[in-house]
Design an enzyme around this catalytic site. Structure first.
Site, short mmCIF file in Angstrom:
data_model
loop_
_atom_site.label_atom_id
_atom_site.label_comp_id
_atom_site.label_asym_id
_atom_site.label_seq_id
_atom_site.Cartn_x
_atom_site.Cartn_y
_atom_site.Cartn_z
N GLY A 53 -75.86 13.28 53.51
CA GLY A 53 -76.86 13.96 52.70
C GLY A 53 -76.29 14.82 51.58
O GLY A 53 -77.02 15.60 50.97
N HIS A 66 -76.46 10.95 66.80
CA HIS A 66 -76.36 11.33 65.38
C HIS A 66 -75.95 12.80 65.30
O HIS A 66 -76.37 13.62 66.11
CB HIS A 66 -77.71 11.11 64.68
CG HIS A 66 -77.59 11.22 63.19
ND1 HIS A 66 -77.52 12.44 62.56
CD2 HIS A 66 -77.50 10.27 62.22
CE1 HIS A 66 -77.40 12.22 61.25
NE2 HIS A 66 -77.38 10.92 61.02
N SER A 76 -73.94 9.29 52.62
CA SER A 76 -74.12 9.13 51.17
C SER A 76 -73.79 7.71 50.67
O SER A 76 -73.25 7.54 49.58
CB SER A 76 -73.31 10.18 50.40
OG SER A 76 -73.77 11.48 50.73
N GLU A 130 -76.92 15.12 63.47
CA GLU A 130 -78.05 16.06 63.38
C GLU A 130 -78.63 16.35 64.77
O GLU A 130 -79.09 17.46 65.04
CB GLU A 130 -79.12 15.50 62.41
CG GLU A 130 -78.62 15.59 60.97
CD GLU A 130 -79.17 14.56 60.01
OE1 GLU A 130 -80.18 13.90 60.33
OE2 GLU A 130 -78.58 14.40 58.92
N ASN A 154 -81.84 4.82 58.21
CA ASN A 154 -82.23 5.94 59.07
C ASN A 154 -83.16 6.83 58.24
O ASN A 154 -82.70 7.59 57.39
CB ASN A 154 -80.96 6.70 59.49
CG ASN A 154 -81.27 7.95 60.29
OD1 ASN A 154 -82.42 8.19 60.67
ND2 ASN A 154 -80.24 8.75 60.53
N GLU A 176 -69.70 8.53 60.86
CA GLU A 176 -70.46 9.34 59.92
C GLU A 176 -69.84 10.73 59.79
O GLU A 176 -70.17 11.64 60.56
CB GLU A 176 -71.91 9.48 60.40
CG GLU A 176 -72.66 8.17 60.46
CD GLU A 176 -74.13 8.40 60.11
OE1 GLU A 176 -74.64 7.65 59.29
OE2 GLU A 176 -74.73 9.35 60.64
N LYS A 195 -84.86 9.28 59.13
CA LYS A 195 -84.88 10.68 59.61
C LYS A 195 -86.33 11.16 59.71
O LYS A 195 -87.22 10.37 59.99
CB LYS A 195 -84.02 11.56 58.71
CG LYS A 195 -82.61 10.96 58.56
CD LYS A 195 -81.59 11.90 58.00
CE LYS A 195 -80.24 11.19 57.94
NZ LYS A 195 -79.17 12.05 57.48
P1 PGA Z 1 -77.25 9.92 54.12
O1 PGA Z 1 -77.43 9.96 55.70
O2 PGA Z 1 -77.15 8.47 53.71
O3 PGA Z 1 -78.48 10.57 53.57
O4 PGA Z 1 -76.00 10.66 53.79
C1 PGA Z 1 -76.72 9.08 56.54
C2 PGA Z 1 -77.07 9.34 57.98
O5 PGA Z 1 -77.16 10.50 58.39
O6 PGA Z 1 -77.27 8.40 58.78
#
Ligand code: PGA
Length: 248
Positions: free
Chosen positions: A173, A95, A213, A97, A9, A167, A11
């Site tokens: 992140g 997601h 992460s 976000e 992803n 998640e 983003k």
């Molecule tokens: P990350 O994000 O690996 O940077 O923690 C995962 C995600 O939001 O899909």
């Protein structure tokens, strides 16, 4: 046997030039990956280029979002048919976000899941608890609720095509992944809920990913857990490290 899937992803990262450079690095490293199905989910603007660059590879293409209407006066939105036309097989939906910054509700996510499936797109459906919910012992009830709401009106045949991604918000992140035991506990619970909705055989076939992460150090132990069938990878999908995760 469920085949592992690793989806990157990206983003909101990557101009067209940066996307091109990233794919030039990653494609030779992850094409024909024996260990996992590999999916790139770049920003919308990079999809057409990605589709071109992925031609002749077995790397699949996914988008990070879509709207649930077919077409019309929805300024700034992208339809399922547009994603299919651009060469996408997958679409990340729900997601955290999107839910947190853009106000997506469970009902929105459900409409998107239904619409994506109508168009032959495979949803990568995200759910997860925030830090406070985990501290209050609400993790399992939160993810169960999100899952049930997202699958409203989805038949068992269609449900099989959905990839679920657990998640936890506190792990996204932050560099602090869930432990393999924490992630396994939630993924097993999610599979149990899918079993209640669609029967054990369907639930056993469905792939459930962990995201938050994931990196080259923790991928193998996470993906080695019985109910974790791969990962949704954010930060580490923008580097050559993504290849190490795919070949965990
Ligand atoms: P990350 O994000 O690996 O940077 O923690 C995962 C995600 O939001 O899909």
């Amino acid at each position: 046997m469920r085949r592992t899937i690793v989806a990157g992803n990206w983003k909101m990262n990557g101009t067209l030039d940066e996307a091109k450079a990233l794919m030039e690095t990653l494609i030779p490293l992850v094409n024909h990956c024996e260990e996992a199905d590999v999916v790139f989910c770049p920003p919308f603007i990079d999809l057409a280029l990605a589709a071109q660059m992925l031609q002749g590879t077995d790397i699949a293409l996914g988008a990070q979002n879509m709207y649930f209407e077919e077409k019309g006066a929805y300024t700034g939105e992208i339809s399922p048919a547009m994603l299919v036309g651009a060469g996408c097989q997958y679409v990340i939906l729900g997601h955290s976000e999107r839910r947190t910054y853009f106000g997506e509700t469970d009902a929105d996510v459900n409409q998107k899941v239904v619409k994506a499936l109508q168009h032959g797109l495979k949803p990568i459906l995200c759910c997860g608890e925030n830090q406070a919910q985990r501290q209050n012992g609400e993790t399992l009830s939160v993810v169960e609720h999100e899952l049930r709401e997202a699958f409203r009106g989805v038949s068992a045949d269609d449900a099989r095509k959905v990839i679920v991604a657990y998640e936890p918000l506190w792990a996204i992140g932050t560099g602090v992944s869930a432990t393999k035991e924490q992630a396994q506990e939630v993924c097993r619970t999610l599979r149990g809920v899918l079993g209640e909705l669609y029967g054990g055989a369907v639930a056993e076939d469905m792939r459930i990913l962990y995201g938050g992460s994931v990196n080259a150090q923790n991928a193998a132990e996470l993906f080695g857990m019985p109910d974790i069938d791969g990962g949704l990878v954010g930060g580490a999908s923008l580097k050559a490290e993504f290849a190490q995760i795919c070949h965990y």
